[in-house]
Design an enzyme around this catalytic site. Structure first.
Site, PDB file in Angstrom:
ATOM      1  N   ARG A  88       0.827  -1.007   0.018  1.00  0.00           N
ATOM      2  CA  ARG A  88       0.028  -0.107   0.369  1.00  0.00           C
ATOM      3  C   ARG A  88       0.928   1.093  -0.190  1.00  0.00           C
ATOM      4  O   ARG A  88       2.195   1.095   0.290  1.00  0.00           O
ATOM      5  CB  ARG A  88      -0.762  -0.079   1.426  1.00  0.00           C
ATOM      6  CG  ARG A  88      -1.955  -0.665   1.418  1.00  0.00           C
ATOM      7  CD  ARG A  88      -3.217  -0.246   0.339  1.00  0.00           C
ATOM      8  NE  ARG A  88      -4.251  -1.544  -0.263  1.00  0.00           N
ATOM      9  CZ  ARG A  88      -4.696  -2.497  -0.613  1.00  0.00           C
ATOM     10  NH1 ARG A  88      -3.548  -2.541  -1.784  1.00  0.00           N
ATOM     11  NH2 ARG A  88      -5.245  -2.825  -0.295  1.00  0.00           N
ATOM     12  N   ASP A 113       4.368  -0.205  -7.245  1.00  0.00           N
ATOM     13  CA  ASP A 113       3.677  -0.534  -7.778  1.00  0.00           C
ATOM     14  C   ASP A 113       1.966   0.115  -6.946  1.00  0.00           C
ATOM     15  O   ASP A 113       0.742   0.363  -7.961  1.00  0.00           O
ATOM     16  CB  ASP A 113       2.725  -2.009  -7.594  1.00  0.00           C
ATOM     17  CG  ASP A 113       1.865  -2.639  -8.343  1.00  0.00           C
ATOM     18  OD1 ASP A 113       1.273  -2.344  -9.905  1.00  0.00           O
ATOM     19  OD2 ASP A 113       0.408  -2.945  -7.698  1.00  0.00           O
ATOM     20  N   GLU A 129      -2.621   7.888  -4.834  1.00  0.00           N
ATOM     21  CA  GLU A 129      -3.512   7.399  -5.806  1.00  0.00           C
ATOM     22  C   GLU A 129      -4.204   7.186  -6.215  1.00  0.00           C
ATOM     23  O   GLU A 129      -4.824   7.374  -7.832  1.00  0.00           O
ATOM     24  CB  GLU A 129      -2.988   5.176  -6.096  1.00  0.00           C
ATOM     25  CG  GLU A 129      -3.597   4.451  -5.320  1.00  0.00           C
ATOM     26  CD  GLU A 129      -3.106   3.573  -5.230  1.00  0.00           C
ATOM     27  OE1 GLU A 129      -2.041   2.757  -5.286  1.00  0.00           O
ATOM     28  OE2 GLU A 129      -3.874   2.956  -5.498  1.00  0.00           O
ATOM     29  N   HIS A 154      -1.538  -0.132  -9.372  1.00  0.00           N
ATOM     30  CA  HIS A 154      -1.367  -0.844  -8.831  1.00  0.00           C
ATOM     31  C   HIS A 154      -1.817  -2.412  -9.436  1.00  0.00           C
ATOM     32  O   HIS A 154      -3.433  -2.204  -9.705  1.00  0.00           O
ATOM     33  CB  HIS A 154      -2.938  -0.201  -8.112  1.00  0.00           C
ATOM     34  CG  HIS A 154      -2.886  -0.692  -6.633  1.00  0.00           C
ATOM     35  ND1 HIS A 154      -3.452  -0.211  -5.621  1.00  0.00           N
ATOM     36  CD2 HIS A 154      -3.197  -2.162  -6.261  1.00  0.00           C
ATOM     37  CE1 HIS A 154      -3.714  -0.968  -4.625  1.00  0.00           C
ATOM     38  NE2 HIS A 154      -3.488  -2.424  -4.668  1.00  0.00           N
TER      39      HIS A 154
HETATM   40  P1  NAD Z   1      -0.977 -11.413   4.439  1.00  0.00           P
HETATM   41  O1  NAD Z   1      -2.093 -10.752   5.740  1.00  0.00           O
HETATM   42  O2  NAD Z   1      -0.790 -12.907   4.513  1.00  0.00           O
HETATM   43  O3  NAD Z   1       0.361 -11.178   5.085  1.00  0.00           O
HETATM   44  C1  NAD Z   1       0.817  -9.812   6.148  1.00  0.00           C
HETATM   45  C2  NAD Z   1       1.341  -9.827   6.833  1.00  0.00           C
HETATM   46  O4  NAD Z   1       1.861  -8.590   7.667  1.00  0.00           O
HETATM   47  C3  NAD Z   1       1.663 -11.381   8.119  1.00  0.00           C
HETATM   48  O5  NAD Z   1       2.074 -11.896   8.426  1.00  0.00           O
HETATM   49  C4  NAD Z   1       1.684  -9.713   9.479  1.00  0.00           C
HETATM   50  O6  NAD Z   1       1.747 -10.767  10.470  1.00  0.00           O
HETATM   51  C5  NAD Z   1       2.654  -8.761   8.599  1.00  0.00           C
HETATM   52  N1  NAD Z   1       2.037  -7.641   9.715  1.00  0.00           N
HETATM   53  C6  NAD Z   1       1.665  -6.967  10.333  1.00  0.00           C
HETATM   54  N2  NAD Z   1       1.744  -5.997  10.652  1.00  0.00           N
HETATM   55  C7  NAD Z   1       2.820  -5.831  10.574  1.00  0.00           C
HETATM   56  C8  NAD Z   1       3.805  -4.990  10.765  1.00  0.00           C
HETATM   57  N3  NAD Z   1       3.130  -3.462  11.984  1.00  0.00           N
HETATM   58  N4  NAD Z   1       5.350  -4.715  10.612  1.00  0.00           N
HETATM   59  C9  NAD Z   1       5.847  -6.089   9.688  1.00  0.00           C
HETATM   60  N5  NAD Z   1       5.058  -6.838   9.174  1.00  0.00           N
HETATM   61  C10 NAD Z   1       3.001  -7.081   9.846  1.00  0.00           C
HETATM   62  O7  NAD Z   1      -1.479 -10.330   3.856  1.00  0.00           O
HETATM   63  P2  NAD Z   1      -0.345 -10.721   2.062  1.00  0.00           P
HETATM   64  O8  NAD Z   1      -2.108 -10.835   1.397  1.00  0.00           O
HETATM   65  O9  NAD Z   1       0.330 -11.289   1.900  1.00  0.00           O
HETATM   66  O10 NAD Z   1      -0.726  -8.799   1.178  1.00  0.00           O
HETATM   67  C11 NAD Z   1       0.180  -7.991   1.615  1.00  0.00           C
HETATM   68  C12 NAD Z   1      -0.365  -7.065   1.506  1.00  0.00           C
HETATM   69  O11 NAD Z   1       0.006  -6.709  -0.124  1.00  0.00           O
HETATM   70  C13 NAD Z   1      -1.563  -6.437   2.222  1.00  0.00           C
HETATM   71  O12 NAD Z   1      -2.021  -6.158   3.127  1.00  0.00           O
HETATM   72  C14 NAD Z   1      -2.284  -5.149   1.206  1.00  0.00           C
HETATM   73  O13 NAD Z   1      -2.199  -4.079   1.206  1.00  0.00           O
HETATM   74  C15 NAD Z   1      -1.768  -5.793  -0.503  1.00  0.00           C
HETATM   75  N6  NAD Z   1      -1.983  -5.881  -1.604  1.00  0.00           N
HETATM   76  C16 NAD Z   1      -1.485  -5.672  -3.007  1.00  0.00           C
HETATM   77  C17 NAD Z   1      -1.672  -6.192  -4.313  1.00  0.00           C
HETATM   78  C18 NAD Z   1      -1.816  -5.699  -5.703  1.00  0.00           C
HETATM   79  O14 NAD Z   1      -2.609  -5.477  -6.489  1.00  0.00           O
HETATM   80  N7  NAD Z   1      -0.461  -4.641  -5.167  1.00  0.00           N
HETATM   81  C19 NAD Z   1      -2.798  -7.030  -3.876  1.00  0.00           C
HETATM   82  C20 NAD Z   1      -2.904  -7.576  -3.092  1.00  0.00           C
HETATM   83  C21 NAD Z   1      -2.678  -7.548  -1.267  1.00  0.00           C
END
Ligand code: NAD
Length: 326
Positions: free
Chosen positions: A231, A255, A260, A292
């Site tokens: 994000r 991305d 955005e 994105h």
């Molecule tokens: P997920 O929930 O599986 O993993 C997120 C990880 O972040 C978890 O292991 C959690 O413990 C950790 N976390 C939480 N708070 C934290 C902190 N303060 N410091 C460090 N780590 C922390 O999520 P995911 O499916 O792996 O997705 C990750 C992120 O990717 C999502 O939050 C979303 O915003 C983003 N995303 C972007 C796109 C895109 O198209 N660009 C698509 C999907 C997801």
């Protein structure tokens, strides 16, 4: 169930329409994003379907509650754009798609890194013009480099595996490390100190907002390459720009971008861009920006649509949905 589907793009419609039809959910597709003025479009509907840049704040939720909308279905994983606690307090359920293809996002992160590093985007433009010069296209081997992965959830882990395939040394940080895993966890400070490349894969929360800022940029290794497919607001974009201009940051693969919502997903090629930070970032030779799009694979879209429909059907039949945000 009657559904107002906001911020529809042709690729959404192609995948969602047949599934929604087959499920009996009557759907009206709108190009517009949800906002207070456009909430009227949800009148007479039981549910709304929104995406990452639909700002579902208290005002929007108040209006949805007036129209007796019962469900806000996010067709994405992140839910930072929905005031879900307020929605819950108004009796509106919020559902999301927690996982659809971590491969899509992790693979895009690596694609961005290698495009920037090996200057594929520049080479493509050159050879199309029969310019076969290699001057200025020198990259570096990923093999042997240290990558810092922040957030080791579904996407972070796939990214770690990809990096290992390249022969990179992986350091990882997670607020909640995965117990019993073989992930090489360390502190954030160690990552900032040691990593040649840092990739963000944690969610945007109050705690992670601007976690990469002027202070942290001062502590990273000279020439570090930053990847953000998570994000935008994890990174203070102004600070990133300063870091790039001072040559402290060696490159950025973005991305996502803090502001955005105003620009991404739309063709703004005929407009003057008022956001100077975005314009200056895009103008840098060592920055690559995609709109994105990391999620955008056939597999991911299919899974997003299937889970969204399942979420809506579960709520419609009075069942609990495992994907509810509470
Ligand atoms: P997920 O929930 O599986 O993993 C997120 C990880 O972040 C978890 O292991 C959690 O413990 C950790 N976390 C939480 N708070 C934290 C902190 N303060 N410091 C460090 N780590 C922390 O999520 P995911 O499916 O792996 O997705 C990750 C992120 O990717 C999502 O939050 C979303 O915003 C983003 N995303 C972007 C796109 C895109 O198209 N660009 C698509 C999907 C997801």
């Amino acid at each position: 169930m009657r559904l107002a589907f906001f911020d529809t793009k042709p690729y959404d419609r192609e995948v969602f329409e047949p599934l929604l039809k087959a499920s009996g959910i009557e759907t009206i597709f709108y190009d517009t994003r949800i906002c207070q003025d456009d909430c009227i479009l949800a009148s007479g509907c039981d549910a709304v379907c929104v995406f990452v840049n639909d700002e579902v704040d208290r005002k929007v939720i108040d209006t949805l509650a007036e129209y007796k909308v019962k469900v806000i279905a996010l067709r994405c994983a992140g839910f930072n754009n929905v005031d879900y606690k307020y929605a819950n307090s108004k009796g509106i359920k919020v559902v999301r798609v927690p996982a659809y293809s971590p491969y899509a996002v992790a693979e895009h992160a690596m694609a961005l890194l290698q495009t920037l590093n090996r200057k594929i985007h520049k080479a493509y433009i050159r050879t199309r013009d029969f310019n076969f010069s290699l001057n200025g296209l020198t990259g570096f081997d990923l093999h042997g480099k240290t990558v810092g992965v922040i957030g080791t959830g579904k996407i972070g882990r796939v990214f770690i595996d990809i990096c290992k395939g390249y022969g990179m040394k992986v350091l990882a940080y997670d607020k909640f490390p995965a117990e019993g895993s073989d992930i090489n966890y360390t502190s954030l400070e160690e990552i900032y100190k040691e990593a040649d490349i840092i990739s963000f894969h944690c969610p945007l929360t109050e705690e992670t907002l601007h976690m990469f800022n002027r202070g942290t940029i001062n502590r990273v290794k000279d020439g570090v390459v930053i990847i953000n497919t998570s994000r935008g607001a994890l990174i203070d974009a102004e600070a990133l720009l300063l870091g790039i201009r001072s040559r402290k940051i060696g490159g950025a693969c973005l991305d996502v971008y803090e502001e955005e919502a105003e620009y991404f997903y739309e063709d703004r090629s005929g407009n003057i861009i008022d956001d100077d930070t975005l314009s200056r970032l895009i103008s840098m030779p060592n920055v690559i920006v995609t709109s994105h799009q990391a999620f955008l694979t056939k597999e991911a879209l299919g899974n997003i649509a299937a889970t969204t429909v399942e979420n809506l059907l579960a709520i419609a039949s009075g069942k609990e949905s495992a994907n509810e945000v509470v």
